[in-house]
Design an enzyme around this catalytic site. Sequence first.
Site, PDB file in Angstrom:
ATOM      1  N   ALA A  92      27.886 122.152  18.671  1.00  0.00           N
ATOM      2  CA  ALA A  92      26.702 121.638  19.419  1.00  0.00           C
ATOM      3  C   ALA A  92      27.219 120.767  20.968  1.00  0.00           C
ATOM      4  O   ALA A  92      26.183 120.772  21.850  1.00  0.00           O
ATOM      5  CB  ALA A  92      25.888 120.822  18.540  1.00  0.00           C
ATOM      6  N   LEU A  96      28.372 126.225  25.894  1.00  0.00           N
ATOM      7  CA  LEU A  96      27.480 127.212  25.710  1.00  0.00           C
ATOM      8  C   LEU A  96      26.001 126.602  25.011  1.00  0.00           C
ATOM      9  O   LEU A  96      24.925 127.041  25.402  1.00  0.00           O
ATOM     10  CB  LEU A  96      27.949 128.567  24.954  1.00  0.00           C
ATOM     11  CG  LEU A  96      27.122 129.489  24.790  1.00  0.00           C
ATOM     12  CD1 LEU A  96      26.820 130.323  26.028  1.00  0.00           C
ATOM     13  CD2 LEU A  96      27.592 130.586  23.625  1.00  0.00           C
ATOM     14  N   TYR A 259      24.416 140.635  26.913  1.00  0.00           N
ATOM     15  CA  TYR A 259      23.801 141.534  27.848  1.00  0.00           C
ATOM     16  C   TYR A 259      22.776 142.448  27.203  1.00  0.00           C
ATOM     17  O   TYR A 259      22.020 142.754  27.918  1.00  0.00           O
ATOM     18  CB  TYR A 259      25.041 142.315  28.441  1.00  0.00           C
ATOM     19  CG  TYR A 259      25.313 141.520  29.800  1.00  0.00           C
ATOM     20  CD1 TYR A 259      25.860 140.503  29.872  1.00  0.00           C
ATOM     21  CD2 TYR A 259      25.382 142.553  31.150  1.00  0.00           C
ATOM     22  CE1 TYR A 259      26.045 140.028  31.074  1.00  0.00           C
ATOM     23  CE2 TYR A 259      25.557 141.414  32.128  1.00  0.00           C
ATOM     24  CZ  TYR A 259      25.897 140.210  32.216  1.00  0.00           C
ATOM     25  OH  TYR A 259      26.128 139.752  33.401  1.00  0.00           O
ATOM     26  N   GLY A 261      20.401 141.525  25.423  1.00  0.00           N
ATOM     27  CA  GLY A 261      19.226 140.876  25.352  1.00  0.00           C
ATOM     28  C   GLY A 261      18.764 140.684  26.658  1.00  0.00           C
ATOM     29  O   GLY A 261      17.647 140.087  26.788  1.00  0.00           O
ATOM     30  N   HIS A 320      30.285 143.822  27.414  1.00  0.00           N
ATOM     31  CA  HIS A 320      28.989 144.112  28.085  1.00  0.00           C
ATOM     32  C   HIS A 320      28.868 145.271  28.842  1.00  0.00           C
ATOM     33  O   HIS A 320      27.673 146.081  28.613  1.00  0.00           O
ATOM     34  CB  HIS A 320      28.808 142.836  29.263  1.00  0.00           C
ATOM     35  CG  HIS A 320      29.141 141.441  28.626  1.00  0.00           C
ATOM     36  ND1 HIS A 320      28.843 141.096  27.715  1.00  0.00           N
ATOM     37  CD2 HIS A 320      29.583 140.336  29.433  1.00  0.00           C
ATOM     38  CE1 HIS A 320      28.853 139.742  27.347  1.00  0.00           C
ATOM     39  NE2 HIS A 320      29.400 139.354  28.483  1.00  0.00           N
ATOM     40  N   ARG A 459      18.879 147.233  38.472  1.00  0.00           N
ATOM     41  CA  ARG A 459      19.605 146.271  38.835  1.00  0.00           C
ATOM     42  C   ARG A 459      19.252 145.214  37.849  1.00  0.00           C
ATOM     43  O   ARG A 459      18.040 144.528  37.561  1.00  0.00           O
ATOM     44  CB  ARG A 459      18.884 145.421  40.051  1.00  0.00           C
ATOM     45  CG  ARG A 459      19.780 144.480  40.553  1.00  0.00           C
ATOM     46  CD  ARG A 459      19.786 144.134  42.021  1.00  0.00           C
ATOM     47  NE  ARG A 459      18.403 143.669  42.392  1.00  0.00           N
ATOM     48  CZ  ARG A 459      17.748 144.023  43.569  1.00  0.00           C
ATOM     49  NH1 ARG A 459      18.513 144.540  44.171  1.00  0.00           N
ATOM     50  NH2 ARG A 459      16.385 143.698  43.508  1.00  0.00           N
TER      51      ARG A 459
HETATM   52  N1  LIG Z   1      30.449 129.044  28.005  1.00  0.00           N
HETATM   53  C1  LIG Z   1      29.904 130.272  28.264  1.00  0.00           C
HETATM   54  O1  LIG Z   1      29.425 130.567  29.351  1.00  0.00           O
HETATM   55  C2  LIG Z   1      30.332 131.235  27.297  1.00  0.00           C
HETATM   56  C3  LIG Z   1      30.996 131.088  25.971  1.00  0.00           C
HETATM   57  N2  LIG Z   1      31.086 132.019  24.914  1.00  0.00           N
HETATM   58  C4  LIG Z   1      31.573 131.924  23.773  1.00  0.00           C
HETATM   59  O2  LIG Z   1      31.009 130.915  23.257  1.00  0.00           O
HETATM   60  C5  LIG Z   1      31.582 130.056  22.274  1.00  0.00           C
HETATM   61  C6  LIG Z   1      31.464 128.600  22.856  1.00  0.00           C
HETATM   62  O3  LIG Z   1      31.775 128.507  24.051  1.00  0.00           O
HETATM   63  P1  LIG Z   1      31.607 127.046  24.893  1.00  0.00           P
HETATM   64  O4  LIG Z   1      30.598 126.104  24.553  1.00  0.00           O
HETATM   65  O5  LIG Z   1      32.145 127.380  26.229  1.00  0.00           O
HETATM   66  O6  LIG Z   1      33.198 126.509  24.122  1.00  0.00           O
HETATM   67  P2  LIG Z   1      33.644 125.068  24.266  1.00  0.00           P
HETATM   68  O7  LIG Z   1      35.033 125.140  24.504  1.00  0.00           O
HETATM   69  O8  LIG Z   1      32.938 124.023  25.009  1.00  0.00           O
HETATM   70  O9  LIG Z   1      33.571 124.728  22.798  1.00  0.00           O
HETATM   71  C7  LIG Z   1      32.647 124.186  21.985  1.00  0.00           C
HETATM   72  C8  LIG Z   1      32.805 123.074  21.267  1.00  0.00           C
HETATM   73  O10 LIG Z   1      33.891 123.451  20.173  1.00  0.00           O
HETATM   74  C9  LIG Z   1      34.730 122.447  19.918  1.00  0.00           C
HETATM   75  N3  LIG Z   1      36.150 122.828  20.243  1.00  0.00           N
HETATM   76  C10 LIG Z   1      36.284 122.912  21.532  1.00  0.00           C
HETATM   77  N4  LIG Z   1      37.755 123.560  21.434  1.00  0.00           N
HETATM   78  C11 LIG Z   1      38.048 123.375  20.120  1.00  0.00           C
HETATM   79  C12 LIG Z   1      39.353 123.470  19.322  1.00  0.00           C
HETATM   80  N5  LIG Z   1      40.509 123.769  20.003  1.00  0.00           N
HETATM   81  N6  LIG Z   1      39.258 123.348  18.080  1.00  0.00           N
HETATM   82  C13 LIG Z   1      38.301 122.806  17.541  1.00  0.00           C
HETATM   83  N7  LIG Z   1      37.120 122.694  18.029  1.00  0.00           N
HETATM   84  C14 LIG Z   1      37.125 122.886  19.343  1.00  0.00           C
HETATM   85  C15 LIG Z   1      34.344 121.198  20.634  1.00  0.00           C
HETATM   86  O11 LIG Z   1      33.426 120.414  19.933  1.00  0.00           O
HETATM   87  P3  LIG Z   1      33.865 119.188  19.230  1.00  0.00           P
HETATM   88  O12 LIG Z   1      34.967 118.726  19.910  1.00  0.00           O
HETATM   89  O13 LIG Z   1      32.736 118.099  19.231  1.00  0.00           O
HETATM   90  O14 LIG Z   1      33.948 119.624  18.048  1.00  0.00           O
HETATM   91  C16 LIG Z   1      33.298 121.917  21.839  1.00  0.00           C
HETATM   92  O15 LIG Z   1      32.309 121.006  22.431  1.00  0.00           O
HETATM   93  C17 LIG Z   1      33.239 130.558  22.650  1.00  0.00           C
HETATM   94  O16 LIG Z   1      33.478 131.468  21.665  1.00  0.00           O
HETATM   95  C18 LIG Z   1      33.187 131.395  23.977  1.00  0.00           C
HETATM   96  O17 LIG Z   1      34.099 132.183  24.176  1.00  0.00           O
HETATM   97  C19 LIG Z   1      30.735 133.418  25.327  1.00  0.00           C
HETATM   98  C20 LIG Z   1      29.946 133.674  26.534  1.00  0.00           C
HETATM   99  C21 LIG Z   1      29.434 132.741  27.564  1.00  0.00           C
HETATM  100  O1  LIG Z   2      30.305 136.668  28.453  1.00  0.00           O
HETATM  101  C1  LIG Z   2      30.381 136.248  29.675  1.00  0.00           C
HETATM  102  O2  LIG Z   2      29.356 136.239  30.733  1.00  0.00           O
HETATM  103  C2  LIG Z   2      29.375 135.473  31.642  1.00  0.00           C
HETATM  104  C3  LIG Z   2      28.094 136.293  32.562  1.00  0.00           C
HETATM  105  O3  LIG Z   2      27.003 136.076  31.837  1.00  0.00           O
HETATM  106  P1  LIG Z   2      25.702 136.186  32.595  1.00  0.00           P
HETATM  107  O4  LIG Z   2      24.574 136.341  31.869  1.00  0.00           O
HETATM  108  O5  LIG Z   2      25.928 134.818  33.620  1.00  0.00           O
HETATM  109  O6  LIG Z   2      25.873 137.359  33.663  1.00  0.00           O
HETATM  110  C4  LIG Z   2      30.395 135.457  32.374  1.00  0.00           C
HETATM  111  O7  LIG Z   2      30.438 134.579  33.311  1.00  0.00           O
HETATM  112  C5  LIG Z   2      31.603 134.919  31.221  1.00  0.00           C
HETATM  113  O8  LIG Z   2      32.784 134.975  31.927  1.00  0.00           O
HETATM  114  C6  LIG Z   2      31.792 135.881  30.151  1.00  0.00           C
HETATM  115  O9  LIG Z   2      32.494 135.222  29.106  1.00  0.00           O
END
Ligand SMILES: NC(=O)C1=CN([C@@H]2O[C@H](COP(=O)(O)OP(=O)(O)OC[C@H]3O[C@@H](n4cnc5c(N)ncnc54)[C@H](OP(=O)(O)O)[C@@H]3O)[C@@H](O)[C@H]2O)C=CC1
Ligand SMILES: O=C1O[C@H](COP(=O)(O)O)[C@@H](O)[C@H](O)[C@H]1O
Length: 577
Positions: A92, A96, A259, A261, A320, A459
Amino acid sequence: MASISLRFHLQPAAAFSAQPFNASTKPHRHCPPQKIHAAAGRRCLLRVKSSNGHPQIGASFSDGVLDGMSSGAGAVLPEQEENTVSITVVGASGDLAKKKIFPALFALFYEDWLPKHFTVVGYARSKMSDQELRNMISMTLTCRIDQRENCSDKTEQFLKRCFYQSGQYNSEEGFCELDRKLTEKEAGKQPNRLFYLSIPPNIFVDVVRSASRTASSPGGWTRFIVEKPFGRDYESSGELTRSLKMYLEEEQIFRIDHYLGKELVENLSVLRFSNLVFQPLWSRDYIRNVQLIFSEDFGTEGRGGYFDNYGIIRDIMQNHLLQILALFAMETPVSLAAEDIRNEKVKVLRSMRKLKLEDVVVGQYKGHTRGGKSFPAYVDDPTVPNGSVTPTFAAAALFIDNARWDGVPFLMKAGKALHTRRAEIRVQFRRVPGNLYSRGNNVGGGTHLDMATNELVLRVQPDEAIYLKINNKVPGLGMRLDSSNLNLFYSERYHREIPDAYERLLLDAIEGERRLFIRSDELDAAWAIFTPVLRELEENRVAPELYPYGSRGPVGAHYLASKYNVRWGDISTDGSF
Ligand SMILES: NC(=O)C1=CN([C@@H]2O[C@H](COP(=O)(O)OP(=O)(O)OC[C@H]3O[C@@H](n4cnc5c(N)ncnc54)[C@H](OP(=O)(O)O)[C@@H]3O)[C@@H](O)[C@H]2O)C=CC1
Ligand SMILES: O=C1O[C@H](COP(=O)(O)O)[C@@H](O)[C@H](O)[C@H]1O
């Protein structure tokens, strides 16, 4: 013009109801026993949305633009009050969760799509109070701009339903605490539990193990939304699936590809299967090539550490763009039911040729200065290793070896740090045989009709639109021809905000609608297409062609297209769109 509304209907039992106990109870509950209020036997609920599009009770035609996500959805049957849904966002504190998941949950609440009784819990290692979580997420919540009434009341009501639990990801202790919190908030109602794994993939299995053993619903359903990446290749993806299935049934796993959705991707099947004009055209007989294009006008900023381990082919193409391709090219499914659609997608994916190295071009952005402003190279990102050859751009030519698509190139192009942000599907049709107007009697100029074949464009973003390029006569006494667009611009036709992809997908997961989630055999088929080339690229450390930040990408993409006698449609000659 009439529009059909398929979104509201009453459906007894199934949608929100508890699954049969054995369908979701693989996990053994290990927490110290608690007093669990027996769930009431009645399971009938209001199904507020039919994203699988079945025209059931309540489907209606109406004049102009009806359907609206808000109307009707709030009608609550008495039975619904006995059920509750708890949504735990694991990770949380992350990007993301803040950017997409909490805002999507709020949007669903704002428009009365969530069940009457629900709880949202954030789970992560960071220490935070409930109030701190609320402060954090309130920064990213926004009310729909087209209906902003009660915004602050609704925000406050939503935040009151949000709680936080700190804990380790591999600790049953932490998830037992979570279980206690959930049980308290569920207040004796029939509990259903959804876990959203918004965490790095290396801890997916830890979380699923701990959460499924200790925090599964005691009498309702338990589901896990799993974020990508689902492995790095065919083998690791299979390994992840096998590990998850040690604790979960396949129907509890919701592999998300956001994608699927997106509004225009949803509309692809409607366009295809509900318009007779397109049906006979949808094959090698009339379609010359299909292009799936993704570009972003920013680099990996802040996500270089993740990205370098994956690269653009895994980040965008294998999921995607390939999912869109599968929806585009699949045969007509038996019905709109999830398994029927996924069966067709898997068939078409399995008919695809493995991608070959000679059909791939890779690129990486380099630093660039424009208008006095400097833009960094990919390798300038401090989290990216020096000398990285990870592609931030790729173009590929894919083929489907079946009767419908034999010989038609499906060209994909995806890149970061390009000149624009765009995602689209372009369908280029064949030339008109024996075209009267391309025999030199197109005097007076206008479009070169050998070039101006029909093109259908969907698009996806930004500015959602569908348009068809056709040839027409320029008005006047002479005979000049022109290429024009028949347009459906969403912003002109529908005066409402388009829901974010995560809203649709979260709601579907709550409802148990799997159509837009990826089944494990689809995933295997998708990895089988890309794994050999990914391996070759990595083993040979193939050097990417460098392109300046903010450019149109490597020139190699044009050579690849011309090898198949194709011109990329997004490089428009007439300047439109
Ligand atoms: N961000 C994006 O735009 C997108 C993300 N994703 C996928 O969604 C998932 C979450 O992404 P995102 O929110 O960017 O990820 P984050 O790197 O922000 O990680 C989410 C949370 O996980 C915990 N965390 C991070 N690294 C570690 C670690 N090495 N070991 C244990 N806990 C860790 C941290 O919480 P805490 O330290 O509080 O435990 C962190 O706030 C990933 O699988 C990512 O690939 C997919 C599409 C787009
Ligand atoms: O899954 C991912 O998507 C984003 C692009 O998503 P969008 O909805 O903003 O088009 C991309 O930036 C990211 O690298 C990838 O992990």
